[in-house]
Design an enzyme around this catalytic site. Structure first.
Site, PDB file in Angstrom:
ATOM      1  N   LYS A 169       0.914  -1.212   0.092  1.00 50.76           N
ATOM      2  CA  LYS A 169       0.000  -0.124   0.214  1.00 50.76           C
ATOM      3  C   LYS A 169       0.853   1.195  -0.010  1.00 50.76           C
ATOM      4  O   LYS A 169       1.537   1.474   0.859  1.00 50.76           O
ATOM      5  CB  LYS A 169      -0.934  -0.018   1.300  1.00 50.76           C
ATOM      6  CG  LYS A 169      -1.759  -1.090   1.251  1.00 50.76           C
ATOM      7  CD  LYS A 169      -2.844  -1.160   2.450  1.00 50.76           C
ATOM      8  CE  LYS A 169      -2.054  -1.235   3.814  1.00 50.76           C
ATOM      9  NZ  LYS A 169      -3.011  -1.489   5.021  1.00 50.76           N
ATOM     10  N   GLY A 202      -8.609   3.786  10.407  1.00 49.98           N
ATOM     11  CA  GLY A 202      -9.223   2.495  10.038  1.00 49.98           C
ATOM     12  C   GLY A 202      -9.157   1.907   8.692  1.00 49.98           C
ATOM     13  O   GLY A 202      -9.670   1.040   8.194  1.00 49.98           O
ATOM     14  N   GLY A 204      -6.736   0.689   6.827  1.00 50.93           N
ATOM     15  CA  GLY A 204      -5.844  -0.394   6.690  1.00 50.93           C
ATOM     16  C   GLY A 204      -6.913  -1.693   6.910  1.00 50.93           C
ATOM     17  O   GLY A 204      -6.886  -2.618   6.439  1.00 50.93           O
TER      18      GLY A 204
END
Length: 265
Positions: A169, A202, A204
């Protein structure tokens, strides 16, 4: 779908985010609680791990009776807990999404240094796909990604630990929000606009749960990751202020914008 993760008392991440995501995506959510945190929009004020036997009992209770079509792991703070959950996953016939939670949105450590090697050696080999952010990549591999070019090196380092797919990511890089999904042979770059919204608590947990929800519904990994990226991008765009610090993404954005969510997985 089953999530094995810690609780976020503020409701933006952890078990709470996982269950909200599953509900939003039409999947029945079940949970194994690994830790309780005292947590709000400003940070994590305390963490209390559950005993390993309590985690094992929750897992066996759900899997042996109801069964699972996908499992997602989140906060596993100790080496003992990581190794127990890895053993449970290895004996379960279902795709696994490992979110190697190491540091909270506010910079609070959620993984004991002694547990890092256990994640590499025991947990990552059970993963159908693992979803580290760049801080977690550095924690697990020592590879520090400064640009998109470095994401391939990071993916290779993580694939060497044994997961089938890795999703690096790149949200902490400048420019568009770009992620790299690869199994070492196939490579998928996923791009989305970067929204000027600080309320991203939140993200991830939500992304990993959305991927697992797609896998539970029978999508392959690239399909599940692509659909999850679309869902999370809009959840970030709709993130809202809550408390005095960093607010959460909006897990229920489709409920408030049904036309936008129509037809999406």
């Amino acid at each position: 779908m089953l999530t094995v993760a810690g609780s976020d008392s503020g409701g933006g991440a952890g078990i709470q985010a996982d269950l909200k995501t599953m509900l939003a995506l039409g999947v029945h959510g079940m949970s194994v609680l690994t830790a309780v945190t005292a947590q709000n929009s400003l940070g994590v004020q305390g963490v209390w791990d559950l005993p390993v036997e309590a985690v094992r009992a929750q897992y066996r209770s759900v899997v042996d009776d109801i069964g699972v079509q996908a499992v997602k792991t989140g906060m596993l703070s100790s080496a003992e807990l990581v190794e127990e959950v890895a053993a449970l996953l290895a004996a379960t016939d279902a795709p696994v999404v490992v979110d190697p939670v190491g540091v909270s949105k506010h910079g609070d450590s959620l993984l004991a240094p002694s547990a890092v090697e256990s994640v590499r050696k025991h947990l990552l080999p059970t993963a159908t796909v693992t979803t580290p952010n760049l801080d977690e990549v550095a924690q697990l591999t020592g590879v520090r990604v400064e640009s998109e070019d470095g994401m391939r090196e990071a993916a290779d380092a993580l694939l060497a630990c044994g997961p089938r797919w890795v999703l690096i990511k790149g949200g902490h890089l400048p420019g568009d929000a770009v992620d790299l999904l690869t199994n070492g042979t196939d490579e998928h770059w996923l791009r989305a606009p970067r929204y000027d919204n600080r309320h991203t608590h939140g993200t991830g947990c939500t992304l990993a749960s959305a991927i697992a929800s797609g896998l539970a519904k029978g999508l392959d990994v690239p399909q599940a990751v692509s659909a999850a990226k679309e869902y999370v991008t809009e959840a970030i765009a709709a993130g809202f202020a809550l408390g005095a610090g960093i607010g959460p993404v909006d897990h229920g954005w489709r409920l408030r914008n049904p036309a936008e969510g129509a037809g999406q997985g």
